[in-house]
Design an enzyme around this catalytic site. Sequence first.
Site, short mmCIF file in Angstrom:
data_model
loop_
_atom_site.label_atom_id
_atom_site.label_comp_id
_atom_site.label_asym_id
_atom_site.label_seq_id
_atom_site.Cartn_x
_atom_site.Cartn_y
_atom_site.Cartn_z
N ARG A 22 -12.62 -1.89 1.02
CA ARG A 22 -13.15 -2.64 -0.12
C ARG A 22 -14.61 -2.20 -0.30
NH1 ARG A 22 -9.12 -6.22 -1.08
NH2 ARG A 22 -7.89 -6.87 0.73
N SER B 232 1.18 -3.47 -2.39
CA SER B 232 0.84 -4.82 -1.95
C SER B 232 2.07 -5.46 -1.35
CB SER B 232 0.35 -5.67 -3.13
OG SER B 232 0.28 -7.03 -2.79
N ASP C 83 2.54 -8.54 -1.09
CA ASP C 83 2.75 -9.87 -1.68
C ASP C 83 3.71 -9.88 -2.87
OD1 ASP C 83 0.96 -10.93 0.14
OD2 ASP C 83 -0.76 -10.63 -1.18
N HIS D 139 -0.86 -10.72 10.34
CA HIS D 139 -0.91 -9.32 9.94
C HIS D 139 0.27 -8.49 10.45
CE1 HIS D 139 -4.96 -10.24 8.62
NE2 HIS D 139 -5.00 -9.07 8.04
N GLN E 97 27.35 1.52 9.51
CA GLN E 97 27.96 0.28 9.01
C GLN E 97 27.53 -0.95 9.81
OE1 GLN E 97 32.22 1.24 9.06
NE2 GLN E 97 32.26 0.87 6.87
#
Length: 769
Positions: free
Chosen positions: A93, A169, A171, A307, A650
Amino acid sequence: MAAPTRQDTKKYFENLSGAGKSIAVLTSGGDAQGMNAAVRAVVRMGIYVGAKVYFIHEGYQGMVDGGENIKEATWESVSSMLQVGGTVIGSARCKEFRTHEGRLRAAHNLVQRGITNLCVIGGDGSLTGANLFREEWSGLLDELLEQGLIDEAAASSNSVLHIVGMVGSIDNDFCGTDMTIGTDSALHRIIEVVDAIMTTAQSRHKPKQAAVKISPCSLATWYLALVSALACGADWVFIPEMPPEDGWEENMCQKLSENRADKKRLNIIIVAEGAIDCHNKSITTDYIKDLVVRCLGFDTRVTILGHVQRGGTPSAFDRILASRMGVEAVLALLEASANTPACVVSLVGNQAVRLPLMECVQMTQEVQKAMDEKKFEEAVRLRGSSFNVAVMNVGAPAAGMNAAVRSAVRVGISEGHKMFAVSDGFEGFYKGQIKEIKWGDVGGWTGQGGSLLGTKRTLPAKHMDKIAEQMRIHNINALLVIGGFEAYLGLVELSSARDKYSEFCVPMVMVPATVSNNIPGSDLSIGADTALNAITDTCDRIKQSASGTKRRVFIIETMGGYCGYLASVGGLAAGADAVYIYEEPFDIRDLQANVEHLTEKMKTSIQRGLVLRNENCNENFTTDFIYQLYSEEGRGVFDCRKNVLGHMQQGGAPSPFDRNFGTKIAAKAMQWITRKLKESYKGGKVFANSEDTACLLGMRRRAMVFQPVSQIRDETDFVHRIPKEQWWLKLRPLMKILAKYKTSYDVSDSGQLEHVSRLRPKETDTAAI
C-alpha cells in the site's frame, strides 16, 4: 444458448499486434491466491503478441520509486509460478501514490521506459487509483515537460495511458464480477479448517459446539461466510448484510437444542467479521460462545481463521480464472483507443467480459454505503399442496452429489413436499429401494464425497414396467435425477415413454453431476471442479518430486472418456506443455513437433515439462507409446516419467465450488419442480406430458437454463457421449500460447465493452433462492 458463431464472423487476435508497445503489470493491496497466474498470463500473452512486458515490483510503491522495481519480464521469468500463492512480484500500500507528487514520479518512471499500457491486479482502491492516474496522465506529462524531465518526442509518443484492471481479492466484494481472483482458494482454506474441526468433534463422546469466525483484514467478508456456511452445512451464519431480527438468541438456541435431540454431535456457527443485529449491536464469537454455554450448557470452542484464508496454493478455479482474465486483459489493451475508458475484466456466469472500471467501483461503493441502511425481511416460503418428490443419483459418483441431494431434500421439505430417496439409481428404482428421507437424514452430507444414496449406470429402458409400478406404489409426483451421461439418457428414455406409461407424466428434471463434464446443455457439471483440483494438485506434486534432479518431462493420463475437458482445463491450470484429446485429432507428425518444441524449451533454463493425455484421445497413441516416444526423442536432453491418475480424480471431499454449485443448482431444480407441480395439478392429480416438463438444468454462458431434453438430443454425440459443441475448446489455443506455441486464437467472444447491470441476466425458468 447462442447460435454457433459463423466462420465469416470470427475474429482472431493475429490482427492485433503488440509490436512497439510496452505493458506493465503490478499487484496492489492485499495479496490473493491466483495473482501469480494472472501475472504469468499477462507476461506470456504480451510477449507472444510482440510487446515488451515489465514487472512493477511492490505495487504502486515500486512505480513511484522506479529503478530496479521496474524490470522487463521474460518468458522464463514466470515459469513455475502458477502454483505459488500470494504474489511473487510483491504488493504494497503506497501513501505517496495518493499524492500528486507521487503520481508525477510514477509517470516519469513509466515514460522513461515507454510504458503506456498498465495492467493492475488489486481491489477497488487499487483500481480507483489507476483510473485517477489515467485521468491525470496528460497533465502529468505537461508538468514533466515543463520541468525538463522529458522532451516533446517522449510526451508525444506516450500521450495516452491505457488501463485494464483485474480484481484480486479473497472477499469477492467487487460489483460486476461473479468471482474475484483468490475467492475460491480462500473458500478451500476455510472448508479445510471446518472439515477438520468436524471430524475431530464428531469423534468425541461429549458433543461440541464450534463457532468459526471468518475474519481477514476487512469487513467485506460476507461472501466467504455465507458460501462457506452453505458448503459445510453450518447450522447458523451471521453476516453484516442480513442482521438477525429480535429474538434470534432464543431461536438459535432452540434450533441447536433440537439438533442435539436428534443425536447430532456437532453444531457449526459461521460468523463474519462485522456481523451485527438489527440494532447495530456487534455479534461476536465470544458473545455467541457465552450465550450457548449459559443457555444450553454445550461445550463450545471458537476458531478465528484470520490470514490463513489468504495463504496456500491457488485452486484450479483461481488458476483458470486468472489465466483467462490475464489473456483478456492483454487483448483489451491491444484493442484500446485514445477514447476507450479504463476497464476491468470480469467473470459473468462462465464468460469473461469487460466492464467500465469506474462503473464497477461506484456500484461497489454504493453497496458498501447502503449496507447500514438496508433492511432485510424474511423470505416468504412457497406454500400449497403437498407432493411426493423422488431424488436419485445415476451414473458414476461425483464429488458434490451429496450436497445437491441435501439441498434438494431440505428445499423440498421446506416447500411442503414429502421427499423420497431412491438408492442405486434406476436399478434401485425398479427393485423398490425407495424410502422417505427427512430433514435430519441429510445432516453432514455436504462435505461427503461420492454418493451416499448409491449410484449405478443402469438405464431404465429395460425396466419401464417395474419403474412405473414403483411410481404408482409410492405415488411419485415428480423426479429429480442427479448424475452424468446415464442420467441424461435415462431422462430421455423416461420422457419418450410417456405415451405408454402415464406414471411418467410428471415433472422431471436432471442436474448434471460428472467429473467428465460431458453433458450437453451445460457448460459445467457438479464434480468437475473437484477432479480438476485433484489433477492440479497431483501435477504440482509430481513436478515438485523432481526438484533438484536433471531435466524431466512427465506424461500424465487423465479420465473423461472421450471428453477432453479434464485434460485441457487441467493442463491450463497446471501449466502443461501439450495436451492430447479426442476432440482435436493428432498424428505422428504432431507428436514429433511437440517433442521437438519441448526439447528446445528444455535446452533453456526450464527444467520441467508436463504432457497430459485424455484416456480415450487415440486408440493407437497410448500413454505408453507417448512415453516411449518422448523418452527416445528427448534422450540426452531430458528423461521421462509417466503417471496414470485413475479413479483418484473421482474421490475425495468435494471442493467449495462443487459444494456451493451443487447446493444452488439443486435448490433451483426443486423450485422449478414446485412450480411445474402447481401448473400441472388438475382434478386431484398431476399430469405433465409437454416437452418443457422433462428438462435438464444447466449453466449456459451467463445463466442457469432449463432445457427440454428432447431439444438437446440434436446437440449430442451419443456414440462418444459428448456434446457436439464444447465451449472449453476455445481455451485450448490459450493453453498453447502460454506454452509458447504459435497458434490461432478466436476472440469472437471478447472485445466489446459492456455496462454494469444492476440486475443479473434473467435466468430462464428459475426463481431466486
